[in-house]
Design an enzyme around this catalytic site. Structure first.
Site, short mmCIF file in Angstrom:
data_model
loop_
_atom_site.label_atom_id
_atom_site.label_comp_id
_atom_site.label_asym_id
_atom_site.label_seq_id
_atom_site.Cartn_x
_atom_site.Cartn_y
_atom_site.Cartn_z
N TYR A 450 -2.77 77.75 -8.84
CA TYR A 450 -2.46 78.19 -10.21
C TYR A 450 -1.55 77.16 -10.89
O TYR A 450 -1.95 76.49 -11.79
CB TYR A 450 -1.82 79.58 -10.19
CG TYR A 450 -1.64 80.16 -11.58
CD1 TYR A 450 -2.72 80.73 -12.24
CD2 TYR A 450 -0.40 80.13 -12.23
CE1 TYR A 450 -2.57 81.26 -13.52
CE2 TYR A 450 -0.25 80.66 -13.50
CZ TYR A 450 -1.33 81.22 -14.14
OH TYR A 450 -1.18 81.73 -15.41
N SER A 530 -7.81 81.32 -15.29
CA SER A 530 -6.92 81.22 -16.44
C SER A 530 -6.24 79.85 -16.43
O SER A 530 -6.93 78.83 -16.52
CB SER A 530 -5.90 82.37 -16.41
OG SER A 530 -5.26 82.52 -17.64
N ASP A 613 -13.10 88.85 -23.27
CA ASP A 613 -11.80 88.26 -22.94
C ASP A 613 -11.08 87.91 -24.24
O ASP A 613 -11.47 86.98 -24.95
CB ASP A 613 -12.00 87.01 -22.08
CG ASP A 613 -10.70 86.48 -21.49
OD1 ASP A 613 -9.62 86.85 -22.01
OD2 ASP A 613 -10.75 85.71 -20.52
N HIS A 648 -10.20 89.54 -19.47
CA HIS A 648 -9.57 88.46 -18.72
C HIS A 648 -9.33 88.85 -17.26
O HIS A 648 -8.92 88.03 -16.44
CB HIS A 648 -8.23 88.10 -19.37
CG HIS A 648 -7.67 86.79 -18.95
ND1 HIS A 648 -8.30 85.59 -19.17
CD2 HIS A 648 -6.51 86.49 -18.30
CE1 HIS A 648 -7.57 84.61 -18.68
NE2 HIS A 648 -6.48 85.12 -18.14
#
Length: 673
Positions: A450, A530, A613, A648
């Site tokens: 991430y 994301s 989303d 999302h």
């Protein structure tokens, strides 16, 4: 690679001409976009229809997801409130339990036929008479708040709209609650629908149109407000933030007052998280002058910095969160990306560490201040959340709820290694796999990352990963800079102009796995969602030779325009803004959309997004797909998985999670073969 419409849009960024040929894909409802999506769906359906493993994977994943999932309870008087999913329900159910009698208080599965309405937030009034709860449909960030009487299980007519990311703070007299919301659509310009956040008070039994405006700050239209009731119930406090910046402001006023808020901390020079207060002395967790965090106290009658007192100084490990109960501070710390729990007395002196049954992550911590009781959940890569009850006075630890898996985890292990990044920084990484793994370079690896927004990737349980492990795969999680694993310095080392460090860390993780014979380049896959979708896309573009397959989920891709969509402007403190001449060079240098090379052979990529989303709009994924299909070598595999009613990822139902992972494994089985 394929013939697609191209527009002739060119923008000038500080003297640099930048083409945007697929901007038309940002328009979601025009015929050209819909037709393009139709073609992409046909390609995707055709690709997955030939999978030889999907049937077996679906059966096995369904078995693996079918286990009881427990959440940390909250105790009000002698009643416990908690969520639980017995197995394959699409959404967890909210229960209440008193004198060993358990009953359902709210079942979100009854709110829709397909499980796409999720319970996203809830708050009980002080004595537990009312439940205010927020729901989201189709994964949207937009939510609606309703009110339920706890004793009858019936909803009142109250409905609150135009909220997202809100707190729900009850008045002690249980007559109403404070919340924050955005303007009603149509009352402001489209671009301001996620600005002008305001705080309101809703009185039970009245219409939202009658709600009382508590605070607004039109001169700072981008600020957001979260309400907090002080522990002594005398003050209404506001946690004030600007987008996703770590730094925040803190305002307060007496609860019964209708005057202006005291702007106690208004410089936005650090993080200030309210812990508790005793009369006018307020205690905060802060990283000001202490990137790993510390506890300070401020007397609101003498608020100057020269009068601040340090209660718990910065420790060896990062202070992740902290509670105050029965004159004790209970701190949750990050030690090399896993959690430990320590207790300090009122004066800030260390007393003891609460021993946990296994090394992992603390999912949540709730306190019962009446009797000094703690509830917390612990999880790891191989252990679903177990919930424990701890008596602060006696040190007694007991099991509140735990799961017996049908999967034998004793055959697997998790280890932690540290690898050098490009600049020599040591970065931790967790590796989970079968015991006795043969290091011959032939193991399929799924590397996850991430690296941003101060988010730490501590050990967490995902039943879908068990399927990867039993297939012989290695699951690797790299703790990249940009997170908070080592405090705010670690975060800042991976944001704004330092963002390339995050990509360097992830690339170095992949190289370490290959060099140490865990896998080979052709069997190394990467996954992120994301901000993690940006991560894997950028790394694929920068090092196409290193990876065999890429799963890029709900990604941020267009780094020159991301801030123009929905809540994208919230991320400017993290990423920067291309309209700023100081930010444009580093954004343009790594923006995946603008760095796809003509004729390059890229690893096979599955780009997964959802039409609903409203956090990271699907235009990012669509424009990236179109650009790859235009420029990449004709032999490149580029699949767009465009899902409906999923958003999302917020509150995604179990059935959709299983569908998603079936496709992920179909993709990996084929492309890593």
């Amino acid at each position: 690679m394929v013939t697609q419409k191209r527009s002739d849009i060119v923008e000038d960024f500080h003297g640099i001409k930048v083409a945007d040929p697929y901007r038309w894909l940002e328009d979601t409802n025009v015929n050209e976009t819909l037709q393009w999506e139709k073609v992409m769906k046909e390609e995707s359906d055709s690709y997955f229809s030939t999978s030889s493993s999907s049937r077996v994977d679906r059966e096995r994943l369904t078995e693996l997801y079918n286990y009881p999932k427990y959440f940390v309870p909250k105790k009000i008087n002698e009643t416990l409130f908690y969520q639980k999913n017995d197995g394959l329900k699409n959404q967890a159910v909210l229960f209440m339990k008193k004198e060993n009698e358990e009953k359902i208080l709210l079942d979100p599965n009854a709110l829709s036929d397909d499980g796409t309405v999720a319970l996203t937030n809830f708050s009980f009034s002080g004595e537990g008479k009312f439940l205010a709860y927020a729901t989201s449909a189709n994964g949207s960030d937009w939510q609606e708040i309703r009110v339920r009487q706890v004793n009858t299980g019936l909803d009142l007519e109250d409905t609150i709209k135009w909220v997202k990311f809100t707190s729900i703070t009850w008045n002690p007299d249980e007559t109403g609650f404070f919340y924050s919301r955005f303007p009603e659509p149509g009352t402001v310009s489209k671009e301001d629908e996620s600005n002008h956040h305001k705080v309101y008070y809703h009185k039970i039994g009245t219409s939202q149109s009658d709600d009382f405006l508590v605070h607004e700050q039109p001169e700072d239209k981008e600020l957001m407000f979260s309400t907090i009731l002080s522990d002594d119930k005398k003050y209404l406090c506001l946690h004030v933030s600007l987008g996703t910046a770590s730094e925040n402001r803190f305002y307060l006023r007496e609860l019964e007052s209708d005057g202006p808020f005291i702007k106690l901390l208004d410089n936005q020079d650090g993080e200030y998280s309210y812990i508790t207060n005793e009369a006018t002395r307020f205690y905060f967790k802060t990283d000001l002058g202490s990137p790993k965090g510390r506890v300070i106290s401020i007397d609101i009658e003498n608020p100057g910095k020269e009068d601040w007192e340090e209660v718990i100084p910065e420790q060896e490990y990062v202070l992740d969160r902290i509670k105050y109960v029965n004159e004790k501070f209970v701190g949750v710390f990050l030690k090399d990306a896993h959690n430990i729990i320590q207790v300090f007395n009122k004066d800030g002196y260390f007393e003891k560490e609460i021993s946990t049954p296994f090394i992992g992550s603390l999912t949540e911590l709730s306190v019962n201040k009446e009797n000094g009781e703690l509830f917390f959940g612990i999880t790891s890569f191989l252990h679903p959340t177990s919930v424990y009850q701890y008596q602060l006075a006696t040190g007694k630890l007991s099991v509140f709820a735990e799961t017996d898996l049908s999967f034998d985890v004793s055959n697997y292990e998790t280890t932690q290694i540290f690898f050098p990044s490009k600049d020599g920084t040591k970065v931790p990484m967790f590796l989970t796999h079968k015991k006795g793994l043969k290091l011959d370079g032939q193991n399929p690896v799924l590397l996850y990352g991430y690296g941003g927004f101060n988010v730490s990737l501590t050990p967490s349980f995902n039943p879908a990963v068990l399927r990867w492990l039993e297939k012989g795969g290695v699951y690797a999680v790299a703790n990249l800079r940009g997170g908070s694993e080592y405090g705010e310095d670690w975060h800042k080392a991976g944001m704004l102009g330092n963002k390339q460090n995050v990509f360097d860390d992830f690339i170095a993780a992949g190289e370490w796995l290959v060099d140490n014979k865990y896998t080979s380049k052709t069997k190394l896959s990467i996954m992120g969602g994301s901000n993690g979708g940006l991560l894997v896309a950028a790394c694929m573009i920068q090092r196409p030779d290193l990876f065999g397959a890429v799963i890029c989920r709900v990604p941020v891709i267009d780094m020159l325009r991301y801030h123009k969509f929905t809540i994208g402007r919230y991320w400017i403190p993290e990423y920067g803004n291309a309209e700023n001449p100081e930010h444009f060079p580093f954004l343009y240098a790594y923006s995946p959309l603008h760095n796809v090379q003509e004729g390059e052979t890229y690893p096979s990529i599955l780009i997964a997004t959802a039409d609903s989303d409203d956090r990271v709009v699907p235009a990012h994924a669509k424009k990236f797909t179109a650009t790859l299909k235009e420029k990449a070598d004709s032999n490149s595999t580029i699949i767009l998985r465009l899902e409906s009613k999923a958003g999302h990822g917020l509150g995604k139902p179990t059935s959709k999670l299983i569908d998603e992972w079936v496709d992920f494994y179909s993709f990996l089985d084929r492309e890593l073969a």
